[in-house]
Design a protein around this motif. Structure first.
Motif, PDB file in Angstrom:
ATOM      1  N   CYS A 128       0.832  -1.198   0.000  1.00 48.42           N
ATOM      2  CA  CYS A 128       0.000   0.000   0.000  1.00 48.42           C
ATOM      3  C   CYS A 128       0.870   1.251   0.000  1.00 48.42           C
ATOM      4  N   ASP A 129       0.269   2.335  -0.435  1.00 50.09           N
ATOM      5  CA  ASP A 129       0.897   3.650  -0.360  1.00 50.09           C
ATOM      6  C   ASP A 129       1.244   3.889   1.114  1.00 50.09           C
ATOM      7  N   ALA A 130       2.444   4.363   1.383  1.00 50.04           N
ATOM      8  CA  ALA A 130       2.890   4.555   2.767  1.00 50.04           C
ATOM      9  C   ALA A 130       2.031   5.565   3.524  1.00 50.04           C
ATOM     10  N   ARG A 131       1.321   6.432   2.813  1.00 49.23           N
ATOM     11  CA  ARG A 131       0.449   7.413   3.470  1.00 49.23           C
ATOM     12  C   ARG A 131      -0.914   6.816   3.828  1.00 49.23           C
ATOM     13  N   ASN A 132      -1.200   5.637   3.326  1.00 46.42           N
ATOM     14  CA  ASN A 132      -2.500   5.001   3.564  1.00 46.42           C
ATOM     15  C   ASN A 132      -2.451   4.250   4.895  1.00 46.42           C
ATOM     16  N   THR A 133      -2.472   5.007   5.967  1.00 47.65           N
ATOM     17  CA  THR A 133      -2.318   4.413   7.296  1.00 47.65           C
ATOM     18  C   THR A 133      -3.438   3.444   7.675  1.00 47.65           C
ATOM     19  N   PRO A 134      -4.693   3.665   7.257  1.00 52.94           N
ATOM     20  CA  PRO A 134      -5.713   2.664   7.594  1.00 52.94           C
ATOM     21  C   PRO A 134      -5.443   1.288   6.962  1.00 52.94           C
TER      22      PRO A 134
END
Length: 182
Positions: A128-134
């Protein structure tokens, strides 16, 4: 496949409208490969392609996530089975109103249970995109190990993004106490 609140099933033609709706939400599309809005024609093609796949054959298969009570399509879980039938990649998308309520955990758990218990896979990975914390938190909650960070790995929507890599092995999944009913 069924869980306490969900049915995970093959996509059907009637799913095109709700698929287009949740994929058109900019918050849902933010870290995904498609752009919002997601036109109905594109959704109809996607649904046809999803319905043609097989969960037991190499390649991508998309499970529709449906609420048991209302029969409403609320998202999907994608699985790419490798040619060796022992490894897979997993991804998931949930409509915004259903996020944060445990539906994604329930759906992905059911799919992982099928992959490890019924199909006998050795390893499943997620990215996942590293900013996609959920999404990262969901994989961690399900027992995935964070295995890496690929810096500026993907150029998407006009920017370079970092990707997180996660993996879970069959013995790790099978050792879990809670089994999601199939």
């Amino acid at each position: 496949m069924a869980t306490e609140r969900l049915v995970l099933r093959r996509f059907r033609a009637a799913d095109a409208v709700p698929l287009a709706a949740y994929r058109s939400d900019p918050a849902v599309a933010r870290y995904q490969s498609w752009d919002a809005p997601f036109p109905i024609g594109k959704a109809e093609t996607a649904v046809r392609n999803f319905a043609a796949g097989s969960p037991d054959q190499p390649g991508w298969f998309q499970y529709a996530i449906e609420l048991t009570a209302s029969r409403e399509l609320i998202g999907d879980v994608a699985v790419r089975l490798h040619d060796n039938h022992k490894q897979a990649e997993i991804g998931f998308t949930l409509a915004t109103p259903y996020q944060g309520k445990g539906f994604a955990t329930e759906a992905v758990s059911a799919v992982l249970d099928r992959l490890f218990r019924l199909q006998g896979l050795h390893r499943v990975m997620g990215e996942c995109d590293a900013r996609n914390t959920p999404s990262a938190a969901l994989m961690a909650r399900l027992g995935f190990t964070r295995e890496g960070l690929l810096r500026q790995q993907t150029f998407i929507k006009g920017e370079w993004t970092d990707d997180l890599l996660f993996g879970i092995l069959a013995p790790e999944w099978l050792a879990r106490e809670t089994v999601v009913p199939a």
